[in-house]
Scaffold this active site. Sequence first.
Site, PDB file in Angstrom:
ATOM      1  N   GLY A  69       0.815  -1.222   0.000  1.00 44.71           N
ATOM      2  CA  GLY A  69       0.000   0.000   0.000  1.00 44.71           C
ATOM      3  C   GLY A  69       0.843   1.265   0.000  1.00 44.71           C
ATOM      4  O   GLY A  69       0.461   2.291   0.564  1.00 44.71           O
ATOM      5  N   CYS A 127      -0.468   1.657  -9.714  1.00 42.89           N
ATOM      6  CA  CYS A 127      -1.157   1.451  -8.437  1.00 42.89           C
ATOM      7  C   CYS A 127      -2.517   2.162  -8.466  1.00 42.89           C
ATOM      8  O   CYS A 127      -2.701   3.128  -9.204  1.00 42.89           O
ATOM      9  CB  CYS A 127      -0.305   1.951  -7.275  1.00 42.89           C
ATOM     10  SG  CYS A 127       0.053   3.689  -7.327  1.00 42.89           S
ATOM     11  N   LYS A 162       5.931   3.076 -15.385  1.00 48.84           N
ATOM     12  CA  LYS A 162       5.937   1.631 -15.118  1.00 48.84           C
ATOM     13  C   LYS A 162       4.537   1.111 -15.385  1.00 48.84           C
ATOM     14  O   LYS A 162       3.593   1.431 -14.669  1.00 48.84           O
ATOM     15  CB  LYS A 162       6.351   1.371 -13.672  1.00 48.84           C
ATOM     16  CG  LYS A 162       6.462  -0.101 -13.315  1.00 48.84           C
ATOM     17  CD  LYS A 162       7.110  -0.271 -11.959  1.00 48.84           C
ATOM     18  CE  LYS A 162       7.220  -1.727 -11.562  1.00 48.84           C
ATOM     19  NZ  LYS A 162       7.837  -1.885 -10.240  1.00 48.84           N
ATOM     20  N   GLY A 214       7.651 -12.641  -8.806  1.00 51.35           N
ATOM     21  CA  GLY A 214       8.475 -13.831  -8.662  1.00 51.35           C
ATOM     22  C   GLY A 214       8.494 -14.694  -9.916  1.00 51.35           C
ATOM     23  O   GLY A 214       7.885 -14.343 -10.934  1.00 51.35           O
ATOM     24  N   GLY A 241       9.999 -11.505 -12.312  1.00 48.48           N
ATOM     25  CA  GLY A 241      10.370 -12.918 -12.304  1.00 48.48           C
ATOM     26  C   GLY A 241      11.821 -13.222 -12.580  1.00 48.48           C
ATOM     27  O   GLY A 241      12.180 -14.389 -12.748  1.00 48.48           O
TER      28      GLY A 241
HETATM   29  C1  LIG Z   1       7.270  -6.139  -1.237  1.00 46.79           C
HETATM   30  C2  LIG Z   1       7.121  -5.463  -2.556  1.00 46.79           C
HETATM   31  C3  LIG Z   1       6.933  -4.088  -2.603  1.00 46.79           C
HETATM   32  C4  LIG Z   1       6.790  -3.437  -3.845  1.00 46.79           C
HETATM   33  N1  LIG Z   1       6.643  -2.080  -3.872  1.00 46.79           N
HETATM   34  C5  LIG Z   1       6.602  -1.447  -5.068  1.00 46.79           C
HETATM   35  C6  LIG Z   1       6.553  -0.027  -5.144  1.00 46.79           C
HETATM   36  O1  LIG Z   1       6.597   0.684  -4.142  1.00 46.79           O
HETATM   37  N2  LIG Z   1       6.487   0.537  -6.373  1.00 46.79           N
HETATM   38  C7  LIG Z   1       6.481  -0.193  -7.539  1.00 46.79           C
HETATM   39  O2  LIG Z   1       6.425   0.388  -8.621  1.00 46.79           O
HETATM   40  N3  LIG Z   1       6.558  -1.545  -7.488  1.00 46.79           N
HETATM   41  C8  LIG Z   1       6.621  -2.172  -6.295  1.00 46.79           C
HETATM   42  N4  LIG Z   1       6.724  -3.523  -6.251  1.00 46.79           N
HETATM   43  C9  LIG Z   1       6.785  -4.293  -7.520  1.00 46.79           C
HETATM   44  C10 LIG Z   1       8.231  -4.542  -7.938  1.00 46.79           C
HETATM   45  O3  LIG Z   1       8.889  -3.336  -8.216  1.00 46.79           O
HETATM   46  C11 LIG Z   1       8.266  -5.431  -9.186  1.00 46.79           C
HETATM   47  O4  LIG Z   1       7.500  -4.802 -10.192  1.00 46.79           O
HETATM   48  C12 LIG Z   1       7.722  -6.829  -8.912  1.00 46.79           C
HETATM   49  O5  LIG Z   1       8.179  -7.299  -7.678  1.00 46.79           O
HETATM   50  C13 LIG Z   1       8.057  -7.795 -10.045  1.00 46.79           C
HETATM   51  O6  LIG Z   1       9.415  -8.107 -10.079  1.00 46.79           O
HETATM   52  P1  LIG Z   1      10.009  -9.467  -9.428  1.00 46.79           P
HETATM   53  O7  LIG Z   1       9.196 -10.601  -9.957  1.00 46.79           O
HETATM   54  O8  LIG Z   1      11.442  -9.481  -9.816  1.00 46.79           O
HETATM   55  O9  LIG Z   1       9.808  -9.318  -7.947  1.00 46.79           O
HETATM   56  C14 LIG Z   1       6.849  -4.195  -5.033  1.00 46.79           C
HETATM   57  C15 LIG Z   1       7.055  -5.578  -4.976  1.00 46.79           C
HETATM   58  C16 LIG Z   1       7.201  -6.216  -3.771  1.00 46.79           C
HETATM   59  C17 LIG Z   1       7.433  -7.694  -3.759  1.00 46.79           C
END
Ligand SMILES: Cc1cc2nc3c(=O)[nH]c(=O)nc-3n(C[C@H](O)[C@H](O)[C@H](O)COP(=O)(O)O)c2cc1C
Length: 312
Positions: A69, A127, A162, A214, A241
């Site tokens: 959030g 968001c 994004k 992931g 991922g």
């Molecule tokens: C705990 C957590 C917090 C996140 N907070 C944000 C955020 O503040 N802003 C944002 O654009 N994406 C946020 N994300 C999304 C990540 O930037 C990313 O898009 C997402 O984790 C996919 O990449 P991954 O599969 O390598 O984790 C968050 C993801 C996680 C897991």
Amino acid sequence: MKLAVDIGRLVLQNPIMPASGTFGPEMADSLDFNQIGALVPKSITKYPRPGNPTPRVCETSAGMINSIGIQSKGIEYYEKELIPQYAKYSPPLIPSISADSIEEFAEMSARLGAHPDVAALELNISCPNLKGNGLAFGMEADTTYTLMKAVRHVTDKPVIPKLTPNVTSIQTIAKAAEEAGADALNVANTMLAMAIDVDTWKPKIGQGMGGFSGPATKPVIVRLIYQTAQAVNIPIIGCGGIMNGEDVIEMMLAGASAVQVGTASFIQPDAMIRILEEVKLYMSERGIDDIHTVIGAALPKKAEEVKPECGM
Ligand SMILES: Cc1cc2nc3c(=O)[nH]c(=O)nc-3n(C[C@H](O)[C@H](O)[C@H](O)COP(=O)(O)O)c2cc1C
């Protein structure tokens, strides 16, 4: 071996950077910030925000769901406390902005864009926002266009929206962002998802639904990059991922010029360094001396331009 990539006017020493929300100054003990391509901190909001009810994170069989959030200490704290901490390192700082309205996005972009230690801006248009009935700005091409245009008017720094994967046609949204002046696109944020506890019969996330990230998300993200790369002419940052070097190569083959690593850093805080080493190994084993050889190499070849014959 040439690993440097251009994201519009931004030059990165290598294509590996953190995903917003999974990276912060506290990681400096386990990760050498100077070795990564860029610094992308957690999204910030104008005013402090407490974030969502707990639990905010849960594990699933092949990824995690989060609904933090956008917990944030607000832009003032960011400017005074966080930017100076990141400015000590050489990679470019790319703050991620989250806002409740287009006006607020523009206001925050103007303020952060004017900061000498800020290299570029990432716009978290993925968001939910209050004015749009809880829909993300990036769900619609027209709000994406209006928002990007408003930000373009107030800053000369490179701007990277994004995008959200939770749309029918990412190409339409990507084109709208490009037409409005985006310098690059991040493909993409998390996928809307849910997990339910079979003992308590309640959602595992306090808010109910959350964003899925992931390894399980990678094939969807590769598809989104592949589609986006054929729709726009600006660079793409792949996100979702990535767990190892071959995942990076796969996203680059699909058309990404750089990538972000998120969930992998929760498993191994210095995962980005390992992943960078794996990219280098992949390249050296195959005699690839410039990472540009890989970017977009799996995309269909564009039809050769047909030159009109003389006199026609
Ligand atoms: C705990 C957590 C917090 C996140 N907070 C944000 C955020 O503040 N802003 C944002 O654009 N994406 C946020 N994300 C999304 C990540 O930037 C990313 O898009 C997402 O984790 C996919 O990449 P991954 O599969 O390598 O984790 C968050 C993801 C996680 C897991």
